[in-house]
Design a protein around this motif. Structure first.
Motif, PDB file in Angstrom:
ATOM      1  N   HIS A 112       0.874  -1.182   0.000  1.00  0.00           N
ATOM      2  CA  HIS A 112       0.000   0.000   0.000  1.00  0.00           C
ATOM      3  C   HIS A 112       0.912   1.233   0.000  1.00  0.00           C
ATOM      4  O   HIS A 112       0.964   1.982   0.977  1.00  0.00           O
ATOM      5  CB  HIS A 112      -0.941  -0.023   1.207  1.00  0.00           C
ATOM      6  CG  HIS A 112      -2.145   0.856   1.057  1.00  0.00           C
ATOM      7  ND1 HIS A 112      -3.444   0.416   1.165  1.00  0.00           N
ATOM      8  CD2 HIS A 112      -2.262   2.180   0.787  1.00  0.00           C
ATOM      9  CE1 HIS A 112      -4.286   1.414   0.993  1.00  0.00           C
ATOM     10  NE2 HIS A 112      -3.587   2.510   0.756  1.00  0.00           N
ATOM     11  N   TRP A 113       1.702   1.368  -1.045  1.00  0.00           N
ATOM     12  CA  TRP A 113       2.452   2.592  -1.377  1.00  0.00           C
ATOM     13  C   TRP A 113       3.695   2.900  -0.545  1.00  0.00           C
ATOM     14  O   TRP A 113       4.395   3.863  -0.853  1.00  0.00           O
ATOM     15  CB  TRP A 113       1.528   3.817  -1.322  1.00  0.00           C
ATOM     16  CG  TRP A 113       0.374   3.738  -2.259  1.00  0.00           C
ATOM     17  CD1 TRP A 113       0.202   2.885  -3.313  1.00  0.00           C
ATOM     18  CD2 TRP A 113      -0.800   4.564  -2.234  1.00  0.00           C
ATOM     19  NE1 TRP A 113      -0.996   3.129  -3.938  1.00  0.00           N
ATOM     20  CE2 TRP A 113      -1.624   4.153  -3.292  1.00  0.00           C
ATOM     21  CE3 TRP A 113      -1.213   5.608  -1.414  1.00  0.00           C
ATOM     22  CZ2 TRP A 113      -2.857   4.745  -3.577  1.00  0.00           C
ATOM     23  CZ3 TRP A 113      -2.434   6.211  -1.681  1.00  0.00           C
ATOM     24  CH2 TRP A 113      -3.248   5.771  -2.752  1.00  0.00           C
ATOM     25  N   ASP A 114       3.966   2.110   0.513  1.00  0.00           N
ATOM     26  CA  ASP A 114       5.114   2.474   1.356  1.00  0.00           C
ATOM     27  C   ASP A 114       6.397   1.809   0.862  1.00  0.00           C
ATOM     28  O   ASP A 114       6.972   0.938   1.517  1.00  0.00           O
ATOM     29  CB  ASP A 114       4.837   2.153   2.836  1.00  0.00           C
ATOM     30  CG  ASP A 114       4.217   0.778   3.036  1.00  0.00           C
ATOM     31  OD1 ASP A 114       3.938   0.090   2.027  1.00  0.00           O
ATOM     32  OD2 ASP A 114       4.012   0.374   4.191  1.00  0.00           O
ATOM     33  N   ASN A 160      -2.012  -1.894  -3.969  1.00  0.00           N
ATOM     34  CA  ASN A 160      -3.140  -0.984  -3.799  1.00  0.00           C
ATOM     35  C   ASN A 160      -3.319  -0.053  -5.003  1.00  0.00           C
ATOM     36  O   ASN A 160      -2.382   0.623  -5.421  1.00  0.00           O
ATOM     37  CB  ASN A 160      -2.926  -0.125  -2.546  1.00  0.00           C
ATOM     38  CG  ASN A 160      -4.149   0.691  -2.204  1.00  0.00           C
ATOM     39  OD1 ASN A 160      -5.209   0.133  -1.916  1.00  0.00           O
ATOM     40  ND2 ASN A 160      -4.037   2.003  -2.259  1.00  0.00           N
ATOM     41  N   GLU A 161      -4.547  -0.042  -5.520  1.00  0.00           N
ATOM     42  CA  GLU A 161      -4.953   0.901  -6.585  1.00  0.00           C
ATOM     43  C   GLU A 161      -3.924   1.004  -7.712  1.00  0.00           C
ATOM     44  O   GLU A 161      -3.574   2.103  -8.156  1.00  0.00           O
ATOM     45  CB  GLU A 161      -5.241   2.280  -5.990  1.00  0.00           C
ATOM     46  CG  GLU A 161      -6.458   2.261  -5.068  1.00  0.00           C
ATOM     47  CD  GLU A 161      -6.917   3.633  -4.597  1.00  0.00           C
ATOM     48  OE1 GLU A 161      -6.106   4.565  -4.612  1.00  0.00           O
ATOM     49  OE2 GLU A 161      -8.095   3.752  -4.206  1.00  0.00           O
ATOM     50  N   ASN A 162      -3.484  -0.159  -8.188  1.00  0.00           N
ATOM     51  CA  ASN A 162      -2.380  -0.112  -9.145  1.00  0.00           C
ATOM     52  C   ASN A 162      -2.774   0.375 -10.541  1.00  0.00           C
ATOM     53  O   ASN A 162      -1.910   0.702 -11.351  1.00  0.00           O
ATOM     54  CB  ASN A 162      -1.688  -1.472  -9.230  1.00  0.00           C
ATOM     55  CG  ASN A 162      -0.320  -1.332  -9.820  1.00  0.00           C
ATOM     56  OD1 ASN A 162       0.387  -0.374  -9.499  1.00  0.00           O
ATOM     57  ND2 ASN A 162       0.051  -2.221 -10.721  1.00  0.00           N
ATOM     58  N   GLY A 196     -15.202  17.821  -1.589  1.00  0.00           N
ATOM     59  CA  GLY A 196     -15.410  17.940  -3.031  1.00  0.00           C
ATOM     60  C   GLY A 196     -15.568  16.625  -3.785  1.00  0.00           C
ATOM     61  O   GLY A 196     -15.484  16.602  -5.007  1.00  0.00           O
ATOM     62  N   TRP A 197     -15.776  15.527  -3.071  1.00  0.00           N
ATOM     63  CA  TRP A 197     -15.953  14.251  -3.761  1.00  0.00           C
ATOM     64  C   TRP A 197     -17.448  13.993  -3.969  1.00  0.00           C
ATOM     65  O   TRP A 197     -18.246  14.043  -3.012  1.00  0.00           O
ATOM     66  CB  TRP A 197     -15.324  13.094  -2.946  1.00  0.00           C
ATOM     67  CG  TRP A 197     -13.820  13.125  -2.925  1.00  0.00           C
ATOM     68  CD1 TRP A 197     -13.015  14.171  -3.296  1.00  0.00           C
ATOM     69  CD2 TRP A 197     -12.930  12.077  -2.504  1.00  0.00           C
ATOM     70  NE1 TRP A 197     -11.690  13.832  -3.130  1.00  0.00           N
ATOM     71  CE2 TRP A 197     -11.598  12.562  -2.651  1.00  0.00           C
ATOM     72  CE3 TRP A 197     -13.115  10.775  -2.023  1.00  0.00           C
ATOM     73  CZ2 TRP A 197     -10.472  11.790  -2.328  1.00  0.00           C
ATOM     74  CZ3 TRP A 197     -11.988  10.008  -1.702  1.00  0.00           C
ATOM     75  CH2 TRP A 197     -10.694  10.512  -1.864  1.00  0.00           C
ATOM     76  N   THR A 198     -17.815  13.682  -5.200  1.00  0.00           N
ATOM     77  CA  THR A 198     -19.221  13.453  -5.542  1.00  0.00           C
ATOM     78  C   THR A 198     -19.788  12.247  -4.788  1.00  0.00           C
ATOM     79  O   THR A 198     -19.117  11.223  -4.689  1.00  0.00           O
ATOM     80  CB  THR A 198     -19.332  13.202  -7.063  1.00  0.00           C
ATOM     81  OG1 THR A 198     -18.774  14.320  -7.718  1.00  0.00           O
ATOM     82  CG2 THR A 198     -20.762  13.022  -7.490  1.00  0.00           C
ATOM     83  N   TYR A 210      -4.613   8.665   8.951  1.00  0.00           N
ATOM     84  CA  TYR A 210      -4.160   9.813   8.163  1.00  0.00           C
ATOM     85  C   TYR A 210      -4.618   9.664   6.714  1.00  0.00           C
ATOM     86  O   TYR A 210      -4.505   8.586   6.131  1.00  0.00           O
ATOM     87  CB  TYR A 210      -2.625   9.907   8.201  1.00  0.00           C
ATOM     88  CG  TYR A 210      -2.052  10.479   9.471  1.00  0.00           C
ATOM     89  CD1 TYR A 210      -2.766  10.479  10.666  1.00  0.00           C
ATOM     90  CD2 TYR A 210      -0.779  11.030   9.481  1.00  0.00           C
ATOM     91  CE1 TYR A 210      -2.228  11.006  11.830  1.00  0.00           C
ATOM     92  CE2 TYR A 210      -0.223  11.565  10.636  1.00  0.00           C
ATOM     93  CZ  TYR A 210      -0.960  11.543  11.814  1.00  0.00           C
ATOM     94  OH  TYR A 210      -0.418  12.065  12.963  1.00  0.00           O
ATOM     95  N   SER A 211      -5.074  10.773   6.176  1.00  0.00           N
ATOM     96  CA  SER A 211      -5.568  10.735   4.798  1.00  0.00           C
ATOM     97  C   SER A 211      -4.408  10.629   3.799  1.00  0.00           C
ATOM     98  O   SER A 211      -3.342  11.203   4.019  1.00  0.00           O
ATOM     99  CB  SER A 211      -6.378  12.005   4.558  1.00  0.00           C
ATOM    100  OG  SER A 211      -6.238  12.437   3.236  1.00  0.00           O
ATOM    101  N   ALA A 212      -4.646   9.898   2.725  1.00  0.00           N
ATOM    102  CA  ALA A 212      -3.590   9.728   1.716  1.00  0.00           C
ATOM    103  C   ALA A 212      -3.348  11.015   0.952  1.00  0.00           C
ATOM    104  O   ALA A 212      -2.242  11.276   0.485  1.00  0.00           O
ATOM    105  CB  ALA A 212      -3.954   8.612   0.752  1.00  0.00           C
TER     106      ALA A 212
END
Ligand code: BGP
Length: 469
Positions: free
Chosen positions: A126-128, A171-173, A343-345, A425-427
Motif C-alpha cells: 500500500h504505497w510504502d 493498492n490501486e495499481n 469535493g468528492w461526488t 491519516y488521509s492519503a
C-alpha cells in the motif's frame, strides 16, 4: 445477504500503523518524508498534489493499540479487517535480511484477529516503498525491485498463510498509468521525451510483481483467495450526445477495464499493446508466459469506490473540480449529484452500477475494500461523543446499493470493508479528513472514542443489513 458476508473495515500501514522507528522496521518513502526530506515531500506533491502531513511516524499508533483496536472491532461485530503489511517491517531494506520482529508483530495481530472471529484481508503493498529500493533501483522503475517484491510476498505467504486467507497485491495499481513516478522517487512530467517509455516500464514492472505474487500465493497457500485492488473511476456521459457517451466509455475502458482485462485475461488489451509498441516498449516472452499462466489469475476483484465522475465535450465544467482527486480525471461535475465537503461526488447508485458492470464482465466475486465519507469531525463533545449522522447517512445509502446489487441483481459480493474504520491519516495529505467509526485523538495519547456511527454499524452487522436506520 449471505451469512458469510464479510462486514468489516479497512486501513493501510503507512496511514495507520505507526511504530516507524520500532521493532527493527526499515525506512519507507513515508518515513523519509517524516525525517524532513524535502526531496521526498516534493516528490510526493508532484504526483499527489498538496500534502499537509509532514510526519508519519506514529499516525494512529495501531502498533501499540492493536489489542484495543481488535477488541473494538470485535465489539462492532466485524467479520473482516483489511490492513497492509509494511514491507520495511519485514525487509528493512526491501530485500536482504528478514526482520524476525516484524514477522512476530504481524503474526500476533493476525492470530488475535482470527481468535476474535475476524478474517484478515491483507494488502501486500500500500504505497510504502522501501527507501533503500528507491535509492538503489528507483523503486518500481527497476526490475530489481520487482524481484525484491517477489521475495517479500513469498515470505509473507509462508509466514502468515496459516492465518490469512484473503490477500490483495498492490493498492490501486491502475493509478500507476496516471502517476507512474509515485514509488520511484523520480520526477517526470508528460513533457519529458521519455515519459511514455518510463510510464510503461513502471506500469509493466508493477504488473510483473502482481502476477508473480498471485502465482506464488496459489502455490504456497492453495486454499487462499487473492485479488487485485483497483481504484474505481466510474464515468457517466454528461449528456446523451454520442460524443459524450464515447468519452465516458473510453474513460471507463482506460482507467478501469484495461487494467482488469489484463489481470483476468492474462494479457494487455490490443490497444494497450499498440500504444506500448508505439512508445518503444515490448513485453518479453517470459513475462507473457507468467501473465497467461492460469495460476497467475486473480480469484476476485476488489476495489475502492468513493465517487463517480462525468465526462463530456462541453467546456468549462472541469474547473469546478479543482483541488480534488476528480480533477486528475479531467472530469466534470455531475449536476444531479451533491459533493462532500472535500469535493468528492456522492453517488451510491454508482456503486450498484459498478458492481453489476464488474460482475457481468468478469464473472468473478467482487469485494468492496474501500468506501466512505472523509470529513472533518471537529465535534468531539465534552463528553467525548462524535455525532456523525452525515457519515451514517452516506454509509446507509451505499450499503443499500450493495444490498440491491446482491439481493436484486445477484452480484456475488464477498464483503464490504469501508475505509479508515478507525481514524487514520488521509492519503491526500490532510490529517483532519476522517473516515472512522472510532475517533482517534491524535493530541491526547491516541485515545479511541466510539462515534455514533460505531453503534449504527454494529447494528447493521448484527442484523446483516436488515436494519439500516
Ligand atoms: C485511496 C487509498 C487510501 C485512502 C483513500 C481515501 O485512494 O487507497 O489509502 O486514503 O483513497 O483517500 P484520502 O485519504 O485522500 O481521503
Amino acid at each position: 445477504m449471505k451469512d458469510t458476508f464479510l462486514w468489516g473495515g479497512s486501513t493501510s500501514a503507512f496511514q495507520f500503523e505507526g511504530g516507524a522507528n520500532e521493532g527493527g522496521k526499515g525506512v519507507s518513502f513515508y518515513d523519509t518524508i517524516s525525517r524532513s526530506s524535502k526531496a521526498a515531500a516534493d516528490n510526493m506533491e508532484s504526483w499527489m498534489g498538496t500534502n499537509k502531513i509532514k510526519d508519519y511516524t506514529v499516525t494512529s499508533d495501531f502498533y501499540h493499540h492493536y489489542e484495543e483496536d481488535i477488541q473494538l472491532m470485535s465489539e462492532m461485530g466485524f467479520k473482516s479487517f483489511r490492513m497492509s503489511v509494511a514491507w520495511t517491517r519485514i525487509y528493512p531494506d526491501g530485500d536482504g535480511n528478514v526482520n524476525p520482529q516484524g514477522i512476530a508483530f504481524y503474526r500476533n495481530v493476525f492470530s488475535l484477529l482470527k481468535k476474535s472471529g475476524i478474517e484478515p484481508v491483507v494488502t501486500l503493498y500500500h504505497w510504502d516503498m522501501p527507501q533503500s529500493l528507491i535509492d538503489r533501483y528507483h523503486g518500481w522503475y527497476g526490475i530489481e525491485t520487482v524481484h525484491a517484491f517477489e521475495q517479500y510476498a513469498e515470505t509473507c505467504f509462508r509466514a502468515f498463510g496459516e492465518y490469512v486467507k484473503y490477500w490483495l497485491t498492490l493498492n490501486e495499481n491502475n493509478m500507476t498509468i496516471m502517476m507512474p513516478g509515485f514509488g520511484t522517487g523520480m520526477k517526470k512530467t508528460k513533457d519529458d521525451p521519455d515519459y511514455d517509455i518510463f510510464k510503461y516500464t513502471v506500469f509493466h514492472n508493477t504488473n510483473i510483481a502482481h502476477f508473480a505474487a498471485v502465482r506464488k500465493c496459489h502455490e504456497i497457500i492453495p486454499d487462499a483467495m487473492i485479488g487485485c485492488m483497483f481504484a474505481s473511476a466510474l464515468a457517466y456521459p454528461l449528456t446523451s450526445d454520442p460524443e459524450d457517451v464515447l468519452l465516458a466509455r473510453n474513460h471507463n475502458q482506460k482507467l478501469n477495464y484495461d487494467y482488469l482485462d489484463l489481470l483476468t485475461r492474462g494479457r494487455y488489451t490490443p490497444k494497450n499493446v499498440f500504444e506500448m509498441k508505439q512508445a518503444g516498449f515490448t513485453v518479453s516472452e517470459e513475462d507473457s508466459k507468467l501473465f497467461s499462466d492460469p495460476k497467475s489469475i486473480i480469484d476476485f476483484i476488489s476495489f475502492s469506490y468513493y465517487f463517480s465522475v462525468c465526462t463530456g465535450t462541453e467546456q468549462n465544467a472541469a474547473d469546478e473540480n479543482a483541488g480534488t482527486v476528480q480533477m486528475m480525471y479531467q472530469a466534470m461535475s455531475n449536476p444531479k449529484l451533491k459533493k462532500s465537503t472535500f469535493g468528492w461526488t456522492i453517488d451510491p447508485t454508482g456503486l450498484r452500477i459498478l458492481m453489476n458492470d464488474l460482475y457481468d464482465r468478469y464473472q468473478l466475486p467482487v469485494m468492496i475494500v474501500e468506501n466512505g465519507l472523509g470529513v472533518k469531525d471537529d465535534i468531539l463533545t465534552e463528553d467525548k461523543e462524535v455525532h456523525d449522522d452525515y457519515r451514517i447517512s452516506y454509509l446507509r445509502e451505499h450499503i443499500k446499493a450493495v444490498k440491491a446489487a446482491v439481493d436484486e441483481d445477484h452480484v456475488d459480493c464477498l464483503g464490504y470493508l469501508p475505509w479508515g474504520c478507525i481514524d487514520l491519516y488521509s492519503a491526500s495529505g490532510d490529517r483532519d479528513k476522517r473516515y472512522g467509526f472510532i475517533y482517534v485523538d491524535y493530541e491526547d495519547a491516541h485515545k479511541r472514542y466510539r462515534k455514533d456511527s460505531f453503534f449504527w454499524y454494529q447494528n447493521v452487522i448484527k442484523t446483516n443489513a436488515e436494519e439500516l436506520d
